[in-house]
Scaffold this active site. Structure first.
Site, PDB file in Angstrom:
ATOM      1  N   TYR A 155       4.282  14.033   2.390  1.00  0.00           N
ATOM      2  CA  TYR A 155       3.317  12.716   1.534  1.00  0.00           C
ATOM      3  C   TYR A 155       4.529  13.109   0.219  1.00  0.00           C
ATOM      4  O   TYR A 155       4.531  14.546  -0.223  1.00  0.00           O
ATOM      5  CB  TYR A 155       2.324  12.968   0.914  1.00  0.00           C
ATOM      6  CG  TYR A 155       1.741  12.204   0.459  1.00  0.00           C
ATOM      7  CD1 TYR A 155       1.850  10.629   0.981  1.00  0.00           C
ATOM      8  CD2 TYR A 155       1.063  12.349  -0.949  1.00  0.00           C
ATOM      9  CE1 TYR A 155       1.513   9.521   0.312  1.00  0.00           C
ATOM     10  CE2 TYR A 155       0.661  11.277  -1.963  1.00  0.00           C
ATOM     11  CZ  TYR A 155       0.909   9.789  -1.253  1.00  0.00           C
ATOM     12  OH  TYR A 155       0.328   8.957  -2.495  1.00  0.00           O
ATOM     13  N   TRP A 157       6.812  10.931  -3.781  1.00  0.00           N
ATOM     14  CA  TRP A 157       6.720   9.651  -3.831  1.00  0.00           C
ATOM     15  C   TRP A 157       8.563  10.051  -4.674  1.00  0.00           C
ATOM     16  O   TRP A 157       9.251  10.301  -5.075  1.00  0.00           O
ATOM     17  CB  TRP A 157       5.909   9.260  -5.338  1.00  0.00           C
ATOM     18  CG  TRP A 157       5.245   8.457  -5.307  1.00  0.00           C
ATOM     19  CD1 TRP A 157       3.764   8.819  -5.123  1.00  0.00           C
ATOM     20  CD2 TRP A 157       5.325   7.296  -5.778  1.00  0.00           C
ATOM     21  NE1 TRP A 157       3.070   7.095  -5.650  1.00  0.00           N
ATOM     22  CE2 TRP A 157       4.038   6.625  -5.531  1.00  0.00           C
ATOM     23  CE3 TRP A 157       6.013   6.592  -6.485  1.00  0.00           C
ATOM     24  CZ2 TRP A 157       3.622   4.861  -5.837  1.00  0.00           C
ATOM     25  CZ3 TRP A 157       5.896   4.582  -6.669  1.00  0.00           C
ATOM     26  CH2 TRP A 157       4.520   4.108  -6.754  1.00  0.00           C
TER      27      TRP A 157
END
Ligand SMILES: Nc1nc2c(c(=O)[nH]1)N[C@H]1C(S)=C(S)[C@@H](COP(=O)(O)OP(=O)(O)OC[C@H]3O[C@@H](n4cnc5c(=O)[nH]c(N)nc54)[C@H](O)[C@@H]3O)O[C@H]1N2
Ligand SMILES: Nc1nc2c(c(=O)[nH]1)N[C@H]1C(S)=C(S)[C@@H](COP(=O)(O)OP(=O)(O)OC[C@H]3O[C@@H](n4cnc5c(=O)[nH]c(N)nc54)[C@H](O)[C@@H]3O)O[C@H]1N2
Ligand SMILES: [Mo]
Length: 825
Positions: A155, A157
Site C-alpha cells: 500500500y 502513494w
C-alpha cells in the site's frame, strides 16, 4: 478472472467517484508563480519537457542530460511550493543507486538474522543476480507454502501514471504466477469507506461533492470540520488540477462565513480569516451530539426531511435524549467532553439551522479509535438540518482532498494497466490462485497471528501465514502505526523485497532492494484532476534513468520472464505500446461522446495536455440532488434506499465497538479521557511541505526542520510547565515508543495538544531494536496500531497520547538522510 484482482488495483478500488460531468481548461487563473528551482537561464542546449506527478503538471528544464529547473504548467491556478523538492528527490543523497541485498540474507539465505534488518549492512549486486534471487525466492516460497504465504498488498502513494502503476504491476506479476495475499481499503479513509455504504449507500469519501461554484453562490456558512483544504489540496492521487483553490477564492471574495473546527489554527483558518473552534481531539462525535440534541429539543431539526429521506431517526432519539441510557447528550454533557462551551454548542446548532450550511469534513476524525462514528454522526447531523441535496447545503467529504468539488469535464476515462493479466492458454490453473485479502492496516496483526480468526465488516476470516512480503510504491515503516510492535512482527518474514527510488526506512529494512526510476525517467500517461478529469497529460521521459534504476514495468517483466510467465505479464507490449493502447481506448470513448481526439503521435509530441470542456451542468452539480428530487426513483444504495441513521445490517453484526446508530464511545485514550495516562494528545496531521514521507529527504526539509529534526508544535503554557523553550530538542514518549523532535512554540495549537506531522523518516538510534529512540521524528513510534473497530478495522493514526520532556545532553546525530552502509557503493 476473479474480480479479486480489482481489489488490488488501486485505480479501481480506491478512487472511484464522478457523478457530475465536466469540463476543462479554463480554471480561474490566480497567477501561476514562476518557480525556478536551481534554474539557470536557458541555454541553447536546454529544453523543457512537460510532465507531472502528485504535485501537479510542470515543465522540467534539461541541460546536458540533467534536470536543472521546474516551472509550473501555466494553467495551474495554484502551483505547489513543493516543486523544488520534487526536482531534488531525483538527485538527493538518499537516492537508491544499485540493486542491494542484505549481507546476512545473501550469505545465509531466507530468514537469516531477522533482527539484523534495518542495520544497513547491504551488498551491491548486479541486476542479473538480484532478479535471479527474487524470482527463485518467489518460486521457493510459493512451492513450499502456497500463494497465501506471499503478501503483495503493498500500500502507499506510488507515483501516478497509467502504466508504471507499480502496485498494480506487482499484483499483475504475482497473479500470473499463481496468486497472493492482497489488502482492501486504505489508510486515508479506512473507517469511513466501510461504514458509509451502510449509511448513504456508497463509499462517498471519494465521490464528487457539490461543485465549488454552487457553494460560492448559495452557501452562507461553510464549516471545515477537521479539514485543512489549503494544505491538503496541493496533492492529487493523479496529477492535481488545483481546482479547489479558485473554488475557495470565490467563497472568500463572496465573503462567505467560515468556521474551522480543529485543534490547530490551520492555514485554511488563516486564509478565510475564519472563526476557530478547538475542541479536544477525538471528541467530535460528542460535540456533534450536543449540537444534535439542541436541534432536537429546540425543534430546529427538519422533521419532514428525516421522515422522507432517512430511516431510524426514531431509534436514535432515545439515545440522544438519554431515555435509553440515562444520559442526555445535551450541550452541557458535550461541553464536559469536548471543552467547547455549552453556549457555543447551542449557538452552533441555531446558526447551522438558520443558514444554508455546508458541513465539509476531513478524514482525521475517522483515523481514530471508533472513527466510524464521526462520519456517521456528521451525516446524521446534516440530515437533521435537512439541507442534503439543496444547493450549497448538506455535507461534503472531499473538499480537502485531490480538489474534490472541482467541476468534472466531459472527457473520456483513461484506462490503465490492470492487475489480473490473462493467464496464458493451458495455464488456467492460475485462476485458482487463491488470492486472499486482509484489511490494509491489519498487517502487523496478520504477521503476529497466523491462523487467528478476526472480524471485518460482518465476516469472520483467518489471518494467512505470510513468509514473504514484496513492497512497491509505499513506505510502511512510515505509514503504519506502533513502529516498535511492527519491528518485532516483521521478524517473522523469511524475505522482504522492496522496490523504491529512495532509501526509505522500509527499503532499509528490506532483504532485497531494487532501485526503480522516478516518473521523470520513463514514459507514461495520466489524467489531470482526480475530480475534474480536465486533461490527459503525456508524461514523456525527461532524462535517462539515473544510476542503475530501472522502470517498475521492466523489473516485473524481467522477474516474470525468469518464472516463465513473461509473455503473460507483458502481453507482448513495451511501454509505448501500452501507452498508445490506453490513449486509443480513450479516443474511442471520446468519439462516442462526439469529441475528436488527435492521433496519438500528435498528442504525444505536442508538449501540451489535451483539454476537455467543462459544461455548465458540471459547474452546477449538487450532490444528492436526484435523491432529493425523487427518493424512490433515485433511491440510495442502502437496504432502505434512504439515509440510515439506524442500520439493521450493522445491528445484525452485534459488534460491541460499532453499535447500530451513531454513538459516543470512549476511545482507547484521549485528552481528558477517564483512563488515559499521558497528558498530551499528538495530532499527526498531513505535512504542508511533503507528501507523507516523500520529499522528506530533500532540500525542502531546510524550510521546516528545527535543529535538524521534525518540528513539533506546542502551546507555550504546556512548554512552560515542562521547562521547554522555543527551538529545544525534546523527547516525546509513551509506553509504545519515543522520538526526538524540535519544538516550535505557538498559540496556533490548543493546550494539551502537540502536532508532529506524519511522514518524518524513521531514524532508529539502535536499528532493529524495539523501543529504540527515533532521532528524526517518525510520529508512528507513538501511535496505536489497533483497528478502529471490528466493522472497518481502519488505522488509528490519530489516536496517541504522550508526554514531552526537554532532551538534555548531546542529541544523537540524525543519520537517515544519507545512504546506508554499502548503499552508495
Ligand atoms: N500517524 C499517522 N499515520 C498515518 C497517517 C496519519 O494521518 N497519521 N496518514 C495515513 C495515510 S492517509 C496515508 S495515505 C499513508 C501514506 O503512506 P505512504 O503512501 O506509504 O507514504 P509515502 O511517503 O507517500 O510513500 C510512498 C513511497 O512510494 C515510493 N514511490 C513513489 N513512486 C514510486 C514508483 O513509481 N515506484 C516505486 N517502486 N516506488 C515509488 C516513494 O518513494 C515512497 O517511498 O500514511 C498513513 N499514516
Ligand atoms: N500537503 C499534503 N497534502 C496531502 C497529503 C500530504 O501528505 N501532504 N496527503 C494526502 C492524503 S493521502 C490524505 S488521506 C489527505 C488527508 O486529509 P485529512 O485526513 O483530512 O488530513 P489530516 O491532516 O490528517 O487532518 C486534517 C485536520 O484535522 C485536524 N484534526 C486532527 N485530529 C482532529 C480531531 O480529533 N478533531 C478535529 N476537529 N480535528 C482534528 C488536524 O489538525 C488537521 O488540520 O491529505 C492529502 N493531501
Ligand atoms: Mo491518505
Amino acid at each position: 478472472m476473479s474480480n479479486e484482482f480489482g481489489k488490488s488495483d488501486t485505480n479501481i478500488s480506491r478512487r472511484r467517484f464522478i457523478q457530475g460531468a465536466l469540463a476543462a481548461g479554463t480554471l480561474g487563473s490566480t497567477g501561476a508563480t514562476l518557480l525556478a528551482s536551481g534554474a539557470r537561464s536557458a541555454t541553447a542546449g536546454s529544453r523543457e519537457v512537460l510532465t507531472g506527478s502528485h504535485w501537479g503538471a510542470f515543465y522540467m528544464r534539461v541541460d546536458d542530460g540533467r534536470v536543472t529547473g521546474v516551472r509550473p504548467w501555466e494553467k495551474d491556478p495554484k502551483p505547489s511550493h513543493q516543486l523544488p523538492g520534487v526536482l531534488d528527490s531525483m538527485y538527493s543523497p538518499t537516492r537508491i543507486r544499485h540493486p542491494m541485498v542484505r549481507r546476512a540474507w545473501l550469505e545465509r539465505g531466507p530468514g537469516a538474522d531477522p533482527e539484523g534488518r534495518g542495520k544497513g549492512d547491504f551488498v551491491r549486486v548486479s541486476w542479473e543476480k538480484a532478479l535471479d534471487l527474487v524470482a527463485a525466492e518467489l518460486m521457493r516460497v510459493r512451492k513450499k507454502h502456497g500463494p497465501t504465504s506471499i503478501f503483495g498488498g503493498s500500500y502507499g502513494w506510488k507515483s501516478p501514471g497509467k502504466l508504471h502503476n507499480c502496485q498494480t504491476l506487482l499484483a499483475r506479476a504475482l497473479t500470473v504466477n499463481g496468486g497472493f495475499v492482497s489488502r482492501s481499503g486504505d489508510y486515508s479513509t479506512g473507517a469511513a469507506q466501510v461504514i458509509l455504504p451502510y449509511v448513504v449507500g456508497s463509499i462517498d469519501v471519494y465521490e464528487q461533492p457539490t461543485a465549488w461554484p454552487v457553494l460560492a453562490e448559495h452557501t452562507e456558512l461553510m464549516v471545515f470540520w477537521a479539514a485543512d483544504p489549503m494544505v491538503t489540496n496541493q496533492i492529487g492521487w493523479q496529477v492535481p488540477d488545483h481546482g479547489a483553490y479558485p473554488g475557495m477564492e470565490a467563497l472568500k471574495s463572496k465573503g462567505v462565513k467560515v468556521i474551522c473546527i480543529d485543534p490547530v489554527r490551520t492555514d485554511t483558518r488563516r486564509y478565510f480569516d475564519a472563526e476557530w473552534l478547538a475542541p479536544r481531539p477525538h471528541t467530535d462525535v460528542a460535540m456533534m451530539l450536543g449540537i444534535a440534541h439542541t436541534l432536537y429539543t429546540e425543534k430546529l431539526h427538519d422533521a419532514k426531511f428525516l421522515a422522507r429521506y432517512t430511516t431510524g431517526f426514531d431509534r436514535f432519539v432515545p439515545y440522544l435524549t438519554g431515555e435509553s441510557d440515562g444520559v442526555a447528550k445535551n450541550a452541557e454533557w458535550a461541553a464536559g467532553i469536548c471543552e467547547i462551551p455549552a453556549d457555543t454548542i447551542r449557538d452552533l446548532a441555531r446558526r447551522f439551522a438558520s443558514k444554508r450550511t455546508m458541513l465539509a469534513a476531513g478524514w482525521s476524525i475517522q483515523r481514530q479509535h471508533h472513527g466510524e462514528q464521526s462520519h456517521w454522526m456528521l451525516v446524521t447531523l446534516a440530515s437533521m438540518l435537512g439541507q442534503i441535496g439543496l444547493p450549497g447545503g448538506g455535507y461534503g467529504f472531499t473538499y480537502h482532498y485531490a480538489n474534490g468539488g472541482s467541476p468534472t469535464a466531459t472527457g473520456p476515462v483513461l484506462p490503465g494497466i490492470v492487475g489480473g493479466a490473462k493467464p496464458p492458454p493451458g495455464s488456467e490453473w492460475l485462476e485458482a490462485g487463491g488470492t486472499e485479502t486482509i484489511p490494509v492496516s491489519r498487517i502487523v496483526e496478520m504477521l503476529e497471528n497466523p491462523g487467528k480468526p478476526y472480524d471485518f465488516n460482518g465476516k469472520r476470516s483467518k489471518y494467512p501465514d505470510i513468509r514473504l512480503a514484496y513492497w512497491v510504491g509505499g513506505n510502511p515503516f512510515m505509514h503504519h502505526q506502533d513502529r516498535n510492535r511492527m519491528i518485532k512482527a516483521w521478524r517473522k518474514l523469511d524475505t522482504f523485497i522492496v522496490q523504491d527510488f529512495q532509501w526509505t526506512a522500509t527499503a532499509r529494512h528490506a532483504d532485497i532492494v531494487l532501485p526503480c526510476t522516478t516518473t521523470y525517467e520513463r514514459n507514461d500517461i495520466e489524467g489531470i484532476g482526480d475530480y475534474s478529469m480536465s486533461h490527459i497529460l503525456a508524461m514523456r521521459k525527461v532524462v535517462d534513468p539515473l544510476f542503475e534504476a530501472r522502470d517498475d514495468y521492466d523489473i516485473f517483466a524481467a522477474i516474470c520472464e525468469r518464472m516463465g510467465t513473461g509473455k503473460a505479464f507483458t502481453e507482448g507490449r513495451d511501454d509505448m505500446a501500452w501507452i498508445r493502447t490506453f490513449y486509443e481506448a480513450a479516443r474511442v470513448q471520446a468519439r462516442g461522446k462526439r469529441m475528436e481526439m488527435p492521433v496519438f503521435d500528435v498528442f504525444w509530441n505536442s508538449n501540451k495536455p489535451l483539454a476537455f470542456p467543462i459544461g455548465e451542468e458540471a459547474k452546477g452539480y449538487i450532490r444528492h440532488k436526484e435523491f432529493r428530487d425523487d427518493p424512490l426513483l433515485n433511491a440510495l444504495g442502502t437496504p432502505s434506499g434512504r439515509i440510515e441513521i439506524y442500520s439493521s445490517n450493522i445491528a445484525r453484526m452485534k459488534y460491541d465497538d460499532c453499535p447500530p446508530h451513531p454513538t459516543w464511545m470512549e476511545p482507547l485514550e484521549r485528552l481528558g479521557g477517564p483512563t488515559t495516562r499521558y497528558p498530551l494528545h499528538i495530532d499527526s496531521s498531513h505535512p504542508g511541505s511533503r507528501l507523507h514521507s516523500q520529499l522528506c529527504g530533500t532540500v525542502l526539509r531546510g524550510s521546516y526542520a528545527i535543529k535538524g529534526r521534525e518540528p513539533c508544535l506546542m502551546h507555550p503554557e504546556d512548554a512552560k510547565i515542562r521547562g521547554i523553550a522555543d527551538g529545544d530538542i525534546v523527547r516525546v514518549f509513551n509506553d509504545r515508543g519515543q522520538m526526538l523532535v524540535g519544538v516550535r512554540l505557538t498559540d496556533d495549537i490548543r493546550r494539551g495538544v502537540i502536532r508532529v506531522c506524519e511522514g518524518g523518516w524513521y531514524d532508529p538510534a539502535e536499528p532493529g531494536k524495539p523501543g529504540t529512540l527515533c532521532r528524526y521524528g517518525d510520529v508512528n513510534n507513538l501511535t496505536t496500531g489497533i483497528g478502529t473497530s471490528k466493522l472497518a478495522q481502519g488505522n488509528c493514526g490519530h489516536t496517541a497520547m504522550a508526554d514531552v520532556e526537554k532532551y538534555r545532553g548531546p542529541a544523537p546525530a540524525v543519520e537517515v538522510f544519507k545512504a546506508p552502509r554499502g548503499g552508495d557503493a
